[in-house]
Design a protein around this motif. Sequence first.
Motif, PDB file in Angstrom:
ATOM      1  N   MET A 138       0.850  -1.194   0.000  1.00  0.00           N
ATOM      2  CA  MET A 138       0.000   0.000   0.000  1.00  0.00           C
ATOM      3  C   MET A 138       0.883   1.241   0.000  1.00  0.00           C
ATOM      4  O   MET A 138       1.791   1.352   0.811  1.00  0.00           O
ATOM      5  CB  MET A 138      -0.904  -0.002   1.249  1.00  0.00           C
ATOM      6  N   THR A 139       0.619   2.176  -0.917  1.00  0.00           N
ATOM      7  CA  THR A 139       1.425   3.381  -1.030  1.00  0.00           C
ATOM      8  C   THR A 139       0.675   4.577  -0.457  1.00  0.00           C
ATOM      9  O   THR A 139      -0.513   4.746  -0.713  1.00  0.00           O
ATOM     10  CB  THR A 139       1.774   3.658  -2.505  1.00  0.00           C
ATOM     11  N   ASP A 140       1.365   5.387   0.301  1.00  0.00           N
ATOM     12  CA  ASP A 140       0.775   6.581   0.885  1.00  0.00           C
ATOM     13  C   ASP A 140       0.560   7.620  -0.207  1.00  0.00           C
ATOM     14  O   ASP A 140       1.525   8.030  -0.863  1.00  0.00           O
ATOM     15  CB  ASP A 140       1.719   7.123   1.965  1.00  0.00           C
ATOM     16  N   ASN A 173       5.943   8.932  -0.650  1.00  0.00           N
ATOM     17  CA  ASN A 173       6.443   7.643  -1.104  1.00  0.00           C
ATOM     18  C   ASN A 173       6.530   6.631   0.031  1.00  0.00           C
ATOM     19  O   ASN A 173       7.279   5.664  -0.065  1.00  0.00           O
ATOM     20  CB  ASN A 173       7.827   7.820  -1.735  1.00  0.00           C
ATOM     21  N   ARG A 209       5.294   3.629   2.616  1.00  0.00           N
ATOM     22  CA  ARG A 209       4.591   2.361   2.404  1.00  0.00           C
ATOM     23  C   ARG A 209       4.129   1.818   3.752  1.00  0.00           C
ATOM     24  O   ARG A 209       4.872   1.852   4.732  1.00  0.00           O
ATOM     25  CB  ARG A 209       5.540   1.358   1.734  1.00  0.00           C
ATOM     26  N   SER A 240       2.573  -1.482   5.996  1.00  0.00           N
ATOM     27  CA  SER A 240       2.509  -2.942   5.995  1.00  0.00           C
ATOM     28  C   SER A 240       1.899  -3.435   7.308  1.00  0.00           C
ATOM     29  O   SER A 240       2.088  -2.827   8.362  1.00  0.00           O
ATOM     30  CB  SER A 240       3.911  -3.549   5.825  1.00  0.00           C
ATOM     31  N   ASP A 262       9.767   4.214   5.009  1.00  0.00           N
ATOM     32  CA  ASP A 262      10.319   5.116   3.999  1.00  0.00           C
ATOM     33  C   ASP A 262      11.485   4.363   3.384  1.00  0.00           C
ATOM     34  O   ASP A 262      12.570   4.294   3.949  1.00  0.00           O
ATOM     35  CB  ASP A 262      10.779   6.420   4.644  1.00  0.00           C
TER      36      ASP A 262
END
Length: 200
Positions: free
Chosen positions: A1-3, A7, A9, A11, A55
């Motif tokens: 999943m990307t913010d 950039n 992520r 989890s 990050d």
Amino acid sequence: MTDPRGNLRLSTLADEMDVDAIHAYLSAESYWAKGVPREVVARSVQHSLCVGIFDGAAQVAFARAVTDRATFAYLADVYVLEAYRGRGLSRWMMETFDAHPELQGLRRWMLMTKDAHGLYARFGFKPLADASRAMERTRPGLYARPADPPPSRKGVLPTSIPASATSHIPASATSHIPDSATSHIPASATSHPEEAPHQS
């Protein structure tokens, strides 16, 4: 999943959590778990439902829910590194917990906080309706490092014996020692009585 705000992520995979990074923050910077051992952090991650934000390879935020995945969850160890605060990462982690399929239909969530009441209020948390019904058992200072014991002096011999330490011993106490008991001691061993041998 990307913010969508950058950039970063997110989890929820326990194997992705960086135990070293989490321990570094909790043990040194948190106000609630200062000094916590790494092995305790590792066990807590293993037995919780965790959310982490990264990050690149660096973990910059963390939270975990201690839960039976049926009726109850306790939110714990929520933090965001200082350089990443103000970007909505705590809210992102809370939204993830709310949407997680294993945390639906829980009867009760609980948490403890010193300064983030506003954040959690947006997700339905509020002070206990009747604090008299709640109890706790705590162990303050559990992770405090014990004081170092004084250095052992076992085997250390005194360098000199003051005359006052033997002044109370009457001469008769040593007059019965036969000459044969000391005949094997060379004169050099007693020529400097103030220089006692040192054990190595």
